[in-house]
Write a protein that holds these residues in place. Structure first.
Motif, mmCIF file in Angstrom:
data_model
loop_
_atom_site.group_PDB
_atom_site.id
_atom_site.type_symbol
_atom_site.label_atom_id
_atom_site.label_comp_id
_atom_site.label_asym_id
_atom_site.label_seq_id
_atom_site.Cartn_x
_atom_site.Cartn_y
_atom_site.Cartn_z
ATOM 1 N N ASP A 210 23.888 91.318 56.354
ATOM 2 C CA ASP A 210 22.487 91.018 56.053
ATOM 3 C C ASP A 210 22.303 89.499 55.963
ATOM 4 N N PRO A 211 21.822 88.845 57.020
ATOM 5 C CA PRO A 211 21.715 87.379 57.012
ATOM 6 C C PRO A 211 20.838 86.841 55.888
ATOM 7 N N GLU A 212 19.780 87.566 55.550
ATOM 8 C CA GLU A 212 18.864 87.060 54.526
ATOM 9 C C GLU A 212 19.518 87.065 53.141
ATOM 10 N N ILE A 213 20.192 88.145 52.801
ATOM 11 C CA ILE A 213 20.874 88.205 51.499
ATOM 12 C C ILE A 213 22.036 87.205 51.469
ATOM 13 N N LEU A 214 22.754 87.082 52.570
ATOM 14 C CA LEU A 214 23.863 86.129 52.618
ATOM 15 C C LEU A 214 23.371 84.700 52.447
ATOM 16 N N GLU A 215 22.210 84.396 53.017
ATOM 17 C CA GLU A 215 21.646 83.058 52.847
ATOM 18 C C GLU A 215 21.280 82.805 51.386
ATOM 19 N N LEU A 216 20.731 83.806 50.733
ATOM 20 C CA LEU A 216 20.402 83.662 49.317
ATOM 21 C C LEU A 216 21.667 83.479 48.481
ATOM 22 N N LEU A 217 22.708 84.240 48.791
ATOM 23 C CA LEU A 217 23.965 84.095 48.057
ATOM 24 C C LEU A 217 24.561 82.707 48.244
ATOM 25 N N GLY A 218 24.257 82.070 49.364
ATOM 26 C CA GLY A 218 24.753 80.724 49.616
ATOM 27 C C GLY A 218 24.168 79.677 48.695
ATOM 28 N N THR A 219 23.148 80.044 47.902
ATOM 29 C CA THR A 219 22.536 79.089 46.969
ATOM 30 C C THR A 219 23.232 79.080 45.608
ATOM 31 N N VAL A 220 24.250 79.928 45.425
ATOM 32 C CA VAL A 220 25.003 79.932 44.162
ATOM 33 C C VAL A 220 26.461 79.592 44.472
ATOM 34 N N PRO A 221 27.218 79.114 43.505
ATOM 35 C CA PRO A 221 28.625 78.771 43.744
ATOM 36 C C PRO A 221 29.422 79.975 44.248
ATOM 37 N N PRO A 222 30.476 79.749 45.020
ATOM 38 C CA PRO A 222 31.271 80.858 45.573
ATOM 39 C C PRO A 222 31.733 81.862 44.533
ATOM 40 N N ALA A 223 32.120 81.402 43.349
ATOM 41 C CA ALA A 223 32.608 82.315 42.324
ATOM 42 C C ALA A 223 31.529 83.266 41.827
ATOM 43 N N LYS A 224 30.262 82.936 42.096
ATOM 44 C CA LYS A 224 29.151 83.760 41.634
ATOM 45 C C LYS A 224 28.609 84.684 42.724
ATOM 46 N N ARG A 225 29.299 84.765 43.845
ATOM 47 C CA ARG A 225 28.828 85.594 44.956
ATOM 48 C C ARG A 225 29.525 86.951 45.016
ATOM 49 N N GLN A 226 30.381 87.251 44.068
ATOM 50 C CA GLN A 226 31.197 88.467 44.158
ATOM 51 C C GLN A 226 30.339 89.730 44.064
ATOM 52 N N PRO A 227 30.701 90.765 44.797
ATOM 53 C CA PRO A 227 29.890 91.994 44.837
ATOM 54 C C PRO A 227 29.653 92.618 43.472
ATOM 55 N N ASN A 228 30.710 92.766 42.668
ATOM 56 C CA ASN A 228 30.528 93.391 41.350
ATOM 57 C C ASN A 228 29.458 92.687 40.529
ATOM 58 N N LEU A 229 29.455 91.364 40.594
ATOM 59 C CA LEU A 229 28.492 90.605 39.800
ATOM 60 C C LEU A 229 27.081 90.791 40.324
ATOM 61 N N LEU A 230 26.900 90.660 41.640
ATOM 62 C CA LEU A 230 25.567 90.822 42.228
ATOM 63 C C LEU A 230 25.001 92.201 41.936
ATOM 64 N N PHE A 231 25.783 93.232 42.173
ATOM 65 C CA PHE A 231 25.272 94.587 41.998
ATOM 66 C C PHE A 231 24.962 94.875 40.525
ATOM 67 N N ALA A 232 25.798 94.368 39.617
ATOM 68 C CA ALA A 232 25.542 94.598 38.196
ATOM 69 C C ALA A 232 24.286 93.869 37.728
ATOM 70 N N VAL A 233 24.077 92.652 38.220
ATOM 71 C CA VAL A 233 22.871 91.907 37.843
ATOM 72 C C VAL A 233 21.628 92.657 38.305
ATOM 73 N N VAL A 234 21.648 93.158 39.530
ATOM 74 C CA VAL A 234 20.487 93.901 40.040
ATOM 75 C C VAL A 234 20.268 95.165 39.209
ATOM 76 N N ARG A 235 21.333 95.847 38.870
ATOM 77 C CA ARG A 235 21.187 97.060 38.052
ATOM 78 C C ARG A 235 20.646 96.734 36.672
ATOM 79 N N ARG A 236 21.133 95.629 36.092
ATOM 80 C CA ARG A 236 20.659 95.247 34.748
ATOM 81 C C ARG A 236 19.162 94.924 34.775
ATOM 82 N N LEU A 237 18.679 94.391 35.901
ATOM 83 C CA LEU A 237 17.264 94.077 36.041
ATOM 84 C C LEU A 237 16.421 95.308 36.375
ATOM 85 N N GLY A 238 17.078 96.429 36.611
ATOM 86 C CA GLY A 238 16.353 97.650 36.941
ATOM 87 C C GLY A 238 16.162 97.869 38.421
ATOM 88 N N GLY A 239 16.869 97.110 39.240
ATOM 89 C CA GLY A 239 16.739 97.236 40.686
ATOM 90 C C GLY A 239 17.554 98.383 41.257
#
Length: 309
Positions: free
Chosen positions: A32-61
């Motif tokens: 997904d180029p659009e999501i990957l581009e957005l992930l590029g705006t945070v440091p590499p250590a903050k791009r991990q799948p577990n973190l992204l998916f948990a943040v979205v779930r915590r927000l109710g996504g």
């Protein structure tokens, strides 16, 4: 590794056969180029799948449908980005106690447990949980931690623990509603048993003794508080991959000099352990080590342990 390859590998080696939702989602994000581009705006250590998916779930996504996830992530990226930058993957998976128990039970008793990267401290209570090693039961009636054990006999006793302490840069309070919700968000969607175990462990552990601090700067002072008549055991599970390599090396040198034992459960390569035998299969396995010597392969949530010959 590139961000697409991290998500593709997560799907293939961690989520496949374990979480269909995260398998689909990580595979979609990797392309997904659009999501990957957005992930590029945070440091590499903050791009991990577990973190992204948990943040979205915590927000109710949504995480069950890749298309809905894409639309939500794009629309709510500022909030997601804030979550990525302020949160960490502090999964307090008590199933990993089943990986520690064969070593803990064999050490001179009683023990003084000190966990580095303790999160909410639930893994400081291996003596209060029940275990099922291929039908061999030991310990409490609940929660019961099931682990397929190969290559070593199942432990016959629980450890005797005289003292316990946790060290974390951002310790979580299990009784705090926001911290509790974050721990639940870190549990994968289909893993209802893990969620139940979290609730059961939280009721048993009450408020563990946790110290806010750094694994290098603050470890010696905390270790010095352990009673002299107990065997000090410093341990950590899936923690050091978040620590920069130079800091890992300093920690390893420090913990080796402490008067006790060191148990690590980390991904291969996080700690130099020499030549390792081939893992049991192509899934992701961590390495269980005692005092810097590799002892076995372990699945990340403690569901299997394969002892080296």
């Amino acid at each position: 590794m590139t961000t697409p390859s991290i998500y593709a590998e997560f799907a293939a080696r961690e989520a496949r056969g374990v979480s269909p939702a995260y398998d689909r989602l990580a595979t979609a994000v990797a392309a997904d180029p659009e999501i990957l581009e957005l992930l590029g705006t945070v440091p590499p250590a903050k791009r991990q799948p577990n973190l992204l998916f948990a943040v979205v779930r915590r927000l109710g996504g949504p995480v069950g449908d890749p298309a809905a996830f894409h639309d939500y992530a794009v629309a709510h990226w500022p909030a997601i980005r804030t979550g990525l930058l302020t949160r960490a993957t502090q999964t307090n998976e008590i199933g990993r106690c089943a990986l520690l128990l064969p070593i803990l039970a064999a050490l001179p008793q009683p023990l003084a447990l000190l966990e580095v990267g303790a999160s909410a401290g639930l893994n400081l209570y291996p003596d209060r949980y029940g275990y099922d090693y291929d039908g061999h039961r030991i310990g409490a009636d609940e929660p019961v931690l099931t682990c397929a054990l190969t290559g070593t006999p199942a432990p016959r006793r629980l450890p005797e623990i005289a003292w316990r302490a946790g060290l974390d840069r951002n310790p979580l309070t299990i009784t705090d509603p926001d911290d509790r919700a974050w721990l639940e968000a870190l549990i994968w969607p289909e893993h209802h048993e893990r969620r139940d175990r979290l609730h059961q462990a939280a009721a048993l552990a009450a408020q563990p003794p946790l110290t806010r601090g750094d694994l290098v700067d603050d470890l010696p002072a905390l270790a010095a508080q352990a009673p002299r008549d107990a065997t000090l055991v410093v341990f950590h599970t899936s923690v050091l991959y978040q620590v920069p390599p130079p800091r890992r090396e300093r920690f390893a040198a420090l913990v080796r000099d402490l008067p006790g034992h060191w148990i690590s459960v980390e991904a291969p390569g996080v700690i130099p352990l020499g030549q390792l035998p081939a893992p049991p299969d192509g899934a992701l396995h961590n390495v269980v080590a005692l005092d810097g010597a590799a002892k076995g392969w372990a699945r990340p949530h403690g569901q299997a342990l394969t002892w080296f010959a």
